[in-house]
Design a protein around this motif. Structure first.
Motif, PDB file in Angstrom:
ATOM      1  N   GLY A 210       0.821  -1.204   0.000  1.00  0.00           N
ATOM      2  CA  GLY A 210       0.000   0.000   0.000  1.00  0.00           C
ATOM      3  C   GLY A 210       0.853   1.251   0.000  1.00  0.00           C
ATOM      4  N   CYS A 211       1.793   1.316  -0.920  1.00  0.00           N
ATOM      5  CA  CYS A 211       2.776   2.402  -0.918  1.00  0.00           C
ATOM      6  C   CYS A 211       2.193   3.733  -1.390  1.00  0.00           C
ATOM      7  CB  CYS A 211       3.985   2.039  -1.774  1.00  0.00           C
ATOM      8  SG  CYS A 211       3.576   1.606  -3.478  1.00  0.00           S
TER       9      CYS A 211
ATOM     10  N   ILE B 296      -2.470  -2.000  -4.815  1.00  0.00           N
ATOM     11  CA  ILE B 296      -3.546  -2.542  -5.635  1.00  0.00           C
ATOM     12  C   ILE B 296      -4.176  -1.485  -6.527  1.00  0.00           C
ATOM     13  CG2 ILE B 296      -5.426  -2.134  -3.994  1.00  0.00           C
ATOM     14  CD1 ILE B 296      -6.436  -4.983  -4.695  1.00  0.00           C
ATOM     15  N   ALA B 297      -3.958  -0.217  -6.218  1.00  0.00           N
ATOM     16  CA  ALA B 297      -4.588   0.878  -6.961  1.00  0.00           C
ATOM     17  C   ALA B 297      -3.960   1.067  -8.334  1.00  0.00           C
ATOM     18  CB  ALA B 297      -4.494   2.177  -6.167  1.00  0.00           C
TER      19      ALA B 297
ATOM     20  N   ARG C  74      -1.465  -4.451  -8.316  1.00  0.00           N
ATOM     21  CA  ARG C  74      -1.027  -5.776  -7.862  1.00  0.00           C
ATOM     22  C   ARG C  74      -1.699  -6.085  -6.537  1.00  0.00           C
ATOM     23  NH1 ARG C  74       3.895  -7.480  -9.936  1.00  0.00           N
ATOM     24  NH2 ARG C  74       3.325  -9.499  -9.055  1.00  0.00           N
ATOM     25  N   ASP C  75      -2.489  -7.133  -6.522  1.00  0.00           N
ATOM     26  CA  ASP C  75      -3.157  -7.595  -5.313  1.00  0.00           C
ATOM     27  C   ASP C  75      -2.208  -8.526  -4.576  1.00  0.00           C
ATOM     28  OD1 ASP C  75      -4.741  -8.640  -3.331  1.00  0.00           O
ATOM     29  OD2 ASP C  75      -6.378  -9.258  -4.656  1.00  0.00           O
ATOM     30  N   ILE C  76      -1.809  -8.128  -3.388  1.00  0.00           N
ATOM     31  CA  ILE C  76      -0.826  -8.907  -2.655  1.00  0.00           C
ATOM     32  C   ILE C  76      -1.342 -10.318  -2.340  1.00  0.00           C
ATOM     33  CG2 ILE C  76      -1.523  -8.240  -0.317  1.00  0.00           C
ATOM     34  CD1 ILE C  76       2.084  -8.468  -1.639  1.00  0.00           C
ATOM     35  N   LEU C  77      -2.656 -10.503  -2.335  1.00  0.00           N
ATOM     36  CA  LEU C  77      -3.230 -11.812  -2.051  1.00  0.00           C
ATOM     37  C   LEU C  77      -3.359 -12.687  -3.296  1.00  0.00           C
ATOM     38  CD1 LEU C  77      -6.009 -10.909   0.547  1.00  0.00           C
ATOM     39  CD2 LEU C  77      -3.772 -11.944   0.968  1.00  0.00           C
TER      40      LEU C  77
ATOM     41  N   HIS D  22      -0.122   3.398   7.355  1.00  0.00           N
ATOM     42  CA  HIS D  22      -1.343   4.157   7.078  1.00  0.00           C
ATOM     43  C   HIS D  22      -2.051   3.644   5.830  1.00  0.00           C
ATOM     44  CE1 HIS D  22      -0.829   7.127  10.259  1.00  0.00           C
ATOM     45  NE2 HIS D  22       0.430   7.269   9.899  1.00  0.00           N
ATOM     46  N   SER D  23      -2.118   2.326   5.694  1.00  0.00           N
ATOM     47  CA  SER D  23      -2.755   1.729   4.522  1.00  0.00           C
ATOM     48  C   SER D  23      -3.836   0.711   4.865  1.00  0.00           C
ATOM     49  CB  SER D  23      -1.693   1.055   3.636  1.00  0.00           C
ATOM     50  OG  SER D  23      -0.984   0.053   4.347  1.00  0.00           O
TER      51      SER D  23
END
Length: 280
Positions: A48-49, A73-74, A106-109, A127-128
């Motif tokens: 969530g950078c 993911i955005a 990119r969805d980390i899951l 903060h994500s």
């Protein structure tokens, strides 16, 4: 010697829009990163950078021998007045470029996101977490990160308000979290509100052992004001478009709006502190 804060801010696109605002944001993230113990040579994964507020700080601290891999993911087109893509492109054109890789959408899951065991010295969520859909999603992410990272570094707003000046920020995010429960599609900053107690419980269930925790207060942060503006400008449309929301809840939210407006009139606005911890 170059001042670290000024150096990092100079690498960020938002500094050209409002230097002082970015300086305040960056100073807060320096406090977090120093609490986490980020060191020269560290290899870091950041989830969530976003626009790179924390990424830039991490890249500076890991030095020329370290690396920061950001995942979000955005879409790179998300965000205003600068998009995520514009902000990261600017950061990638700075002297920190060689230490940074950022993957958007990119969805980390997802099964196609994988790293070798203990690839990273630290995995970061800064903060994500409030962008996530629910506690189960956060737990699954933390479980997956346990395989890849030696240390978890986490930060989110501390909902345990300690002053009347922090109350408006808390009310704003609480209101958002309630009406977001009835939104099928959203770009809100607050989709699930986790308290520090929730976060500790979820991290423990995911297999992490919390080693250090702290509440860090950065009173000049503008986030409280931003969230209040967001809430007051959108709540009416959100309530109208939430067809499945019980009328009693809608009435309750409108009462909370009145409390928010009253709190703003009676007090200066200050942000909540940030709850942060490290875990192994």
């Amino acid at each position: 010697m170059t001042n670290p804060l000024n150096y990092i801010v100079g690498c960020m696109a938002a500094s050209e829009l409002n230097y002082e605002t970015q300086k305040i944001q960056t100073e807060h993230r320096l406090k977090l990163a120093r609490f986490w113990g980020i060191e020269d040579g560290n290899n870091i994964l950041e989830i969530g950078c976003g626009q790179g507020d924390t990424t830039a700080v991490l890249a500076y601290l890991v030095g020329e021998n370290g690396f920061v891999h950001g995942v979000d993911i955005a879409s790179p087109d998300y965000g205003a007045p600068l998009t995520l893509g514009e902000s990261i492109d600017y950061l990638k054109s700075s002297s920190l470029s060689s230490r940074i890789q950022v993957d958007f959408e990119r969805d980390i899951l997802s099964d196609d996101v994988a790293f070798n065991e203990h690839t990273f010295d630290a995995v970061i969520l800064s903060h994500s977490s409030w962008y996530l859909n629910n506690a189960h999603e956060l737990e699954k992410i933390l479980q997956k990160l346990k395989k890849w990272g030696k240390k978890l570094c986490f930060a989110e707003w501390d909902t345990r308000v300690t002053t009347a000046e922090q109350l408006p920020h808390f009310l704003a995010v609480l209101i958002q979290a309630q009406y977001e429960c009835f939104q099928s599609e959203t770009s809100s900053n607050v989709r699930t509100l986790f308290t520090p107690m929730d976060l500790k419980e979820i991290a423990t269930k995911a297999g992490w052992n919390i080693t250090h925790e702290k509440s860090i207060y950065s009173p000049m942060l503008q986030d409280g004001e931003w969230e209040i503006h967001q809430t007051l400008s959108e709540y009416h449309d959100k309530l109208i478009n939430s067809n499945e929301m019980p009328s009693r809840l809608s009435t309750l939210i409108q009462s909370q709006i009145k409390l928010l407006e009253d709190a703003i009139n009676k007090n200066n606005v200050r942000p909540m502190a940030a709850y942060t911890f490290t875990a192994e």
